[in-house]
Motif scaffolding. Structure first.
Motif, PDB file in Angstrom:
ATOM      1  N   LEU A 269      17.110  17.163  73.023  1.00  0.00           N
ATOM      2  CA  LEU A 269      16.149  16.871  71.963  1.00  0.00           C
ATOM      3  C   LEU A 269      14.746  17.021  72.533  1.00  0.00           C
ATOM      4  N   ARG A 270      13.829  17.359  71.663  1.00  0.00           N
ATOM      5  CA  ARG A 270      12.437  17.487  72.083  1.00  0.00           C
ATOM      6  C   ARG A 270      11.663  16.228  71.707  1.00  0.00           C
ATOM      7  N   LEU A 271      10.889  15.762  72.655  1.00  0.00           N
ATOM      8  CA  LEU A 271      10.017  14.631  72.360  1.00  0.00           C
ATOM      9  C   LEU A 271       9.112  14.949  71.172  1.00  0.00           C
ATOM     10  N   PRO A 272       8.909  13.949  70.307  1.00  0.00           N
ATOM     11  CA  PRO A 272       9.131  12.518  70.536  1.00  0.00           C
ATOM     12  C   PRO A 272      10.548  12.027  70.256  1.00  0.00           C
ATOM     13  N   LEU A 273      11.494  12.905  69.928  1.00  0.00           N
ATOM     14  CA  LEU A 273      12.875  12.472  69.777  1.00  0.00           C
ATOM     15  C   LEU A 273      13.515  12.350  71.150  1.00  0.00           C
ATOM     16  N   CYS A 274      14.456  11.410  71.271  1.00  0.00           N
ATOM     17  CA  CYS A 274      15.138  11.208  72.546  1.00  0.00           C
ATOM     18  C   CYS A 274      16.579  10.790  72.269  1.00  0.00           C
ATOM     19  N   GLU A 275      17.360  10.606  73.335  1.00  0.00           N
ATOM     20  CA  GLU A 275      18.773  10.298  73.206  1.00  0.00           C
ATOM     21  C   GLU A 275      18.979   8.969  72.468  1.00  0.00           C
ATOM     22  N   PRO A 276      20.156   8.786  71.841  1.00  0.00           N
ATOM     23  CA  PRO A 276      20.417   7.539  71.114  1.00  0.00           C
ATOM     24  C   PRO A 276      20.635   6.376  72.062  1.00  0.00           C
ATOM     25  N   SER A 277      20.563   5.175  71.517  1.00  0.00           N
ATOM     26  CA  SER A 277      20.881   3.978  72.294  1.00  0.00           C
ATOM     27  C   SER A 277      22.344   4.010  72.713  1.00  0.00           C
ATOM     28  N   GLU A 278      22.688   3.223  73.714  1.00  0.00           N
ATOM     29  CA  GLU A 278      24.080   3.170  74.176  1.00  0.00           C
ATOM     30  C   GLU A 278      25.017   2.738  73.053  1.00  0.00           C
ATOM     31  N   GLY A 279      24.567   1.772  72.249  1.00  0.00           N
ATOM     32  CA  GLY A 279      25.404   1.309  71.140  1.00  0.00           C
ATOM     33  C   GLY A 279      25.663   2.405  70.130  1.00  0.00           C
ATOM     34  N   ASN A 280      24.641   3.173  69.785  1.00  0.00           N
ATOM     35  CA  ASN A 280      24.820   4.245  68.818  1.00  0.00           C
ATOM     36  C   ASN A 280      25.573   5.430  69.408  1.00  0.00           C
ATOM     37  N   LEU A 281      25.396   5.671  70.700  1.00  0.00           N
ATOM     38  CA  LEU A 281      26.192   6.713  71.351  1.00  0.00           C
ATOM     39  C   LEU A 281      27.672   6.381  71.255  1.00  0.00           C
ATOM     40  N   ASP A 282      28.002   5.137  71.485  1.00  0.00           N
ATOM     41  CA  ASP A 282      29.400   4.707  71.372  1.00  0.00           C
ATOM     42  C   ASP A 282      29.889   4.843  69.936  1.00  0.00           C
ATOM     43  N   ARG A 283      29.030   4.488  68.984  1.00  0.00           N
ATOM     44  CA  ARG A 283      29.418   4.618  67.571  1.00  0.00           C
ATOM     45  C   ARG A 283      29.679   6.076  67.212  1.00  0.00           C
ATOM     46  N   ILE A 284      28.830   6.974  67.660  1.00  0.00           N
ATOM     47  CA  ILE A 284      29.006   8.401  67.369  1.00  0.00           C
ATOM     48  C   ILE A 284      30.313   8.898  67.964  1.00  0.00           C
ATOM     49  N   ARG A 285      30.582   8.533  69.212  1.00  0.00           N
ATOM     50  CA  ARG A 285      31.809   8.973  69.866  1.00  0.00           C
ATOM     51  C   ARG A 285      33.041   8.434  69.141  1.00  0.00           C
ATOM     52  N   ARG A 286      33.027   7.155  68.805  1.00  0.00           N
ATOM     53  CA  ARG A 286      34.183   6.560  68.115  1.00  0.00           C
ATOM     54  C   ARG A 286      34.412   7.193  66.747  1.00  0.00           C
ATOM     55  N   THR A 287      33.334   7.522  66.056  1.00  0.00           N
ATOM     56  CA  THR A 287      33.475   8.132  64.735  1.00  0.00           C
ATOM     57  C   THR A 287      34.042   9.543  64.847  1.00  0.00           C
ATOM     58  N   LEU A 288      33.580  10.299  65.807  1.00  0.00           N
ATOM     59  CA  LEU A 288      34.139  11.635  66.029  1.00  0.00           C
ATOM     60  C   LEU A 288      35.628  11.553  66.343  1.00  0.00           C
ATOM     61  N   GLU A 289      36.023  10.587  67.147  1.00  0.00           N
ATOM     62  CA  GLU A 289      37.441  10.390  67.451  1.00  0.00           C
ATOM     63  C   GLU A 289      38.227  10.080  66.181  1.00  0.00           C
ATOM     64  N   GLN A 290      37.663   9.214  65.342  1.00  0.00           N
ATOM     65  CA  GLN A 290      38.330   8.820  64.103  1.00  0.00           C
ATOM     66  C   GLN A 290      38.604  10.023  63.207  1.00  0.00           C
ATOM     67  N   TYR A 291      37.679  10.984  63.182  1.00  0.00           N
ATOM     68  CA  TYR A 291      37.829  12.165  62.313  1.00  0.00           C
ATOM     69  C   TYR A 291      38.484  13.339  63.027  1.00  0.00           C
ATOM     70  N   GLY A 292      38.935  13.117  64.255  1.00  0.00           N
ATOM     71  CA  GLY A 292      39.625  14.168  64.993  1.00  0.00           C
ATOM     72  C   GLY A 292      38.732  15.323  65.403  1.00  0.00           C
ATOM     73  N   LEU A 293      37.460  15.029  65.666  1.00  0.00           N
ATOM     74  CA  LEU A 293      36.487  16.082  65.952  1.00  0.00           C
ATOM     75  C   LEU A 293      36.180  16.238  67.436  1.00  0.00           C
ATOM     76  N   LEU A 294      36.740  15.395  68.289  1.00  0.00           N
ATOM     77  CA  LEU A 294      36.533  15.551  69.713  1.00  0.00           C
ATOM     78  C   LEU A 294      37.611  16.467  70.294  1.00  0.00           C
ATOM     79  N   PRO A 295      37.256  17.278  71.295  1.00  0.00           N
ATOM     80  CA  PRO A 295      38.273  18.155  71.900  1.00  0.00           C
ATOM     81  C   PRO A 295      39.365  17.324  72.573  1.00  0.00           C
ATOM     82  N   GLN A 296      40.579  17.850  72.530  1.00  0.00           N
ATOM     83  CA  GLN A 296      41.695  17.152  73.153  1.00  0.00           C
ATOM     84  C   GLN A 296      41.620  17.284  74.659  1.00  0.00           C
ATOM     85  N   ALA A 297      41.890  16.179  75.352  1.00  0.00           N
ATOM     86  CA  ALA A 297      41.825  16.182  76.818  1.00  0.00           C
ATOM     87  C   ALA A 297      42.961  17.035  77.381  1.00  0.00           C
TER      88      ALA A 297
END
Length: 297
Positions: A269-297
Motif C-alpha cells: 500500500l502507498r502512504l498514507p495507507l498502511c497495513e491493517p491492525s493485527e486484529g483486522n489481519l486475523d479477521r481478514i484471514r479467518r474470513t478468507l478461510e471461511q469462504y474457501g479463498l485461501l490456497p490449500q497447504a
C-alpha cells in the motif's frame, strides 16, 4: 437511446505496486484471474486502485496495460476524476486515447461544490470526453453528495451514461430512479447493496469484493439481472460477512491484504495507507478461510 457501458459485475481493480512503481506483470495476472472468473468489466485507477497516490505517468501506463491485456474481452473503464475540472477533462481525454470504453469521474472532493457547480463540472467533462462518462457519488470520501434533482439534469447530457452510487441512501436512490429517464443507468458502489439496488433498476455493481471473489459477484449480478431476486437475496446474505471484512479498514487496505494472503501479488500500500491492525489481519484471514479463498497447504 443510450446503452449501458456494461451490465453485471465490474471489478474496481487494485493497483499492484512494487517498491518503485506499478508492477504491470502482477496486474496482468490479476486481470487474468478476473477474466477467468466471469467479471463483466474492469474499472482501473479508481479509489480501490489508489489512483490518488499515482503519478500521471503511472496512471496512463496502468490504463494502457489494462486496455492492451483485456483486448476487448470486456469493457475497460478508467477513473479520471479530480477536484479540478480541467484535470478531470484532460485525464478523460487521455484515457479515451488509450482505448478505454468509458471513464468514471468522482465528485470533486475538498472543494465541496454546489449542485450547480456539480452540473457544470460534469457537463464540462462530458463535453470534452470522447467516451461515455459514469458519475461517481461517494460522499463519505468526498464531502459532497449529488441530489436526485441534479441527476435528473445530468441525465440530459448525451455523454453521461449513469452513476456509480455509493451514498448508501435508498430513499434518494428511489427518487433518482423516478426523476431520471430509463437510459440513465445506475450501478451499486457498495457490494452489500447490490441486490437491493438492482431490484430498483440497477445494472450491476462496481465491486471491491470482486477482486477476491469475482465468480460470486458475477453470479450475484447475473441473478439480479435475470430477475431472480429470491436467489440473489440469498447469495447477498451469504456474502455479507466477506463484504464486511473487505471494509473492516478503509478500502483498499483489506482487499489488497486479502489478495496477498491468497497468493496474488497485490503489492504494498502507498502512504498514507498502511497495513491493517493485527486484529483486522486475523479477521481478514479467518474470513478468507471461511469462504474457501485461501490456497490449500
Amino acid at each position: 437511446m443510450k446503452t449501458p457501458l456494461f451490465t453485471g459485475s465490474g471489478v474496481a481493480i487494485v493497483t499492484p505496486f512494487n517498491h518503485e512503481t506499478v508492477d504491470l506483470e502482477a496486474l496482468r495476472h490479476l486481470l487474468d484471474f478476473q477474466l477467468e472468473n466471469g467479471t463483466d468489466a474492469v474499472i482501473v485507477c479508481g479509489t480501490t486502485g489508489e489512483a490518488a497516490t499515482m503519478s500521471y505517468a503511472e496512471r496512463m501506463r496502468t490504463i494502457e496495460c489494462c486496455v492492451e491485456h483485456v483486448n476487448g474481452r470486456v469493457p475497460v473503464i478508467a477513473g479520471t476524476g479530480s477536484n479540478s475540472t480541467e484535470t478531470a477533462r484532460t485525464q478523460s481525454r487521455d484515457a479515451a486515447r488509450a482505448g478505454v470504453h468509458g471513464v468514471l469521474v468522482v465528485t470533486p472532493y475538498y472543494n465541496k461544490a454546489s449542485q450547480e457547480g456539480l452540473v457544470r463540472h460534469y457537463n464540462t467533462v462530458a463535453d470534452a470526453s470522447p467516451v461515455p462518462v459514469i458519475v461517481y457519488d461517494v460522499p463519505s470520501r468526498t464531502g459532497v453528495s449529488i441530489a436526485p434533482e441534479t441527476y435528473a439534469r445530468l441525465a440530459q447530457h448525451p455523454n453521461i451514461n449513469g452513476v456509480k452510487e455509493a451514498a448508501g441512501n435508498p430513499g434518494a436512490l428511489q427518487r433518482t430512479r423516478n426523476l431520471c429517464p430509463e437510459d440513465f443507468f445506475i450501478w451499486s458502489g457498495n457490494d452489500d447493496e447490490t441486490a437491493a439496488m438492482c431490484m430498483l433498476g440497477g445494472k450491476g455493481v462496481i465491486s471491491v469484493v470482486a477482486n477476491v471473489f469475482p465468480a460470486a459477484m458475477h453470479r450475484l449480478s447475473a441473478l439480479c439481472l435475470s430477475g431472480d431476486f429470491a436467489a440473489a437475496g440469498r447469495l447477498q446474505l451469504e456474502l455479507k460477512e466477506l463484504c464486511d471484512a473487505m471494509f473492516c479498514e478503509v478500502n483498499p487496505i483489506p482487499v489488497k491484504t486479502a489478495l496477498n494472503l491468497m497468493g496474488y501479488h497485490a503489492g504494498q500500500l502507498r502512504l498514507p495507507l498502511c497495513e491493517p491492525s493485527e486484529g483486522n489481519l486475523d479477521r481478514i484471514r479467518r474470513t478468507l478461510e471461511q469462504y474457501g479463498l485461501l490456497p490449500q497447504a
